[in-house]
Design an enzyme around this catalytic site. Sequence first.
Site, PDB file in Angstrom:
ATOM      1  N   ASP A  11       0.885  -1.011  -0.048  1.00  0.00           N
ATOM      2  CA  ASP A  11       0.111   0.110  -0.064  1.00  0.00           C
ATOM      3  C   ASP A  11       0.921   1.149   0.066  1.00  0.00           C
ATOM      4  O   ASP A  11       1.853   1.232   0.840  1.00  0.00           O
ATOM      5  CB  ASP A  11      -1.018   0.022   1.234  1.00  0.00           C
ATOM      6  CG  ASP A  11      -1.982  -1.079   1.180  1.00  0.00           C
ATOM      7  OD1 ASP A  11      -2.081  -1.602   0.183  1.00  0.00           O
ATOM      8  OD2 ASP A  11      -2.501  -1.361   2.199  1.00  0.00           O
ATOM      9  N   ASP A 130     -13.203  -4.358  -2.169  1.00  0.00           N
ATOM     10  CA  ASP A 130     -13.299  -4.190  -0.665  1.00  0.00           C
ATOM     11  C   ASP A 130     -14.746  -4.627  -0.167  1.00  0.00           C
ATOM     12  O   ASP A 130     -15.474  -3.763  -0.560  1.00  0.00           O
ATOM     13  CB  ASP A 130     -13.123  -2.735  -0.400  1.00  0.00           C
ATOM     14  CG  ASP A 130     -11.418  -2.620  -1.028  1.00  0.00           C
ATOM     15  OD1 ASP A 130     -10.626  -3.301  -1.198  1.00  0.00           O
ATOM     16  OD2 ASP A 130     -11.551  -1.191  -1.380  1.00  0.00           O
TER      17      ASP A 130
END
EC number: 4.3.2.10
Length: 258
Positions: A11, A130
Amino acid sequence: MLAKRIIPCLDVKDGQVVKGVQFRNHEIIGDIVPLAQRYAQEGADELVFYDITASSDGRVVDKSWVSRVAEVIDIPFCVAGGIKSVEDAGQILTFGADKISINSPALADPTLITRLADRYGVQCIVVGIDTWYDEESDSYQVYQFTGDEKRTKATTWQTEDWIKEVQLRGAGEIVLNMMNQDGVRNGYDLRQLKQMRTICHVPLIASGGAGTSEHFLEAFRDADVDGALAASVFHKQIINIGELKKYLSEQGVEIRVC
């Protein structure tokens, strides 16, 4: 049978690799390029980079580090972050990425999936999803803008319906980011993975929850996922990729051993 894949996830925020828990409270892990090199040397099959605030900030992933990564690793890598057009994707692929992944932009405009697949081929179009398990309704719901906890919001999509939709539109691979499990290292959500596997006919990548080598084995053996993505166990050197792959191979998993 295709070999199963081990995929470290990096990330990226403000030019550095970060990691949170359940998509919140991100801490700085280190610099992008050295981490990418380390994982490639350890035996990763692929890397995934998420510029986690690009979509919520309304910008495209910073391409300068994409080209630097391409210069120093010899394994495929996928890049995600604010890709809203065919042109955005083309630039990232030109800078050296092998695949691009879209998440919130696909939710905002599902036709983007088809346009990207038509232009570049389904093999390099990944859709990240997600997904949050709601205990009260016993259902899985899709969220967007998850890179910024102030802007994260639920969509109207149930995870199962969105998986079906993105496949119809041309997704070549799906990464299922199980938000409840993210960063807590107590195992992948096998129940969810098994349920989604029955309707997912493209490669399915599990993401969120890996804490031990056994967790990877469970995802491959019990849910038949094609790849397992993880971050904190690799960033914090809890698990070495080479040793993990040796263990999985000994357990009968078809995997590329270094």
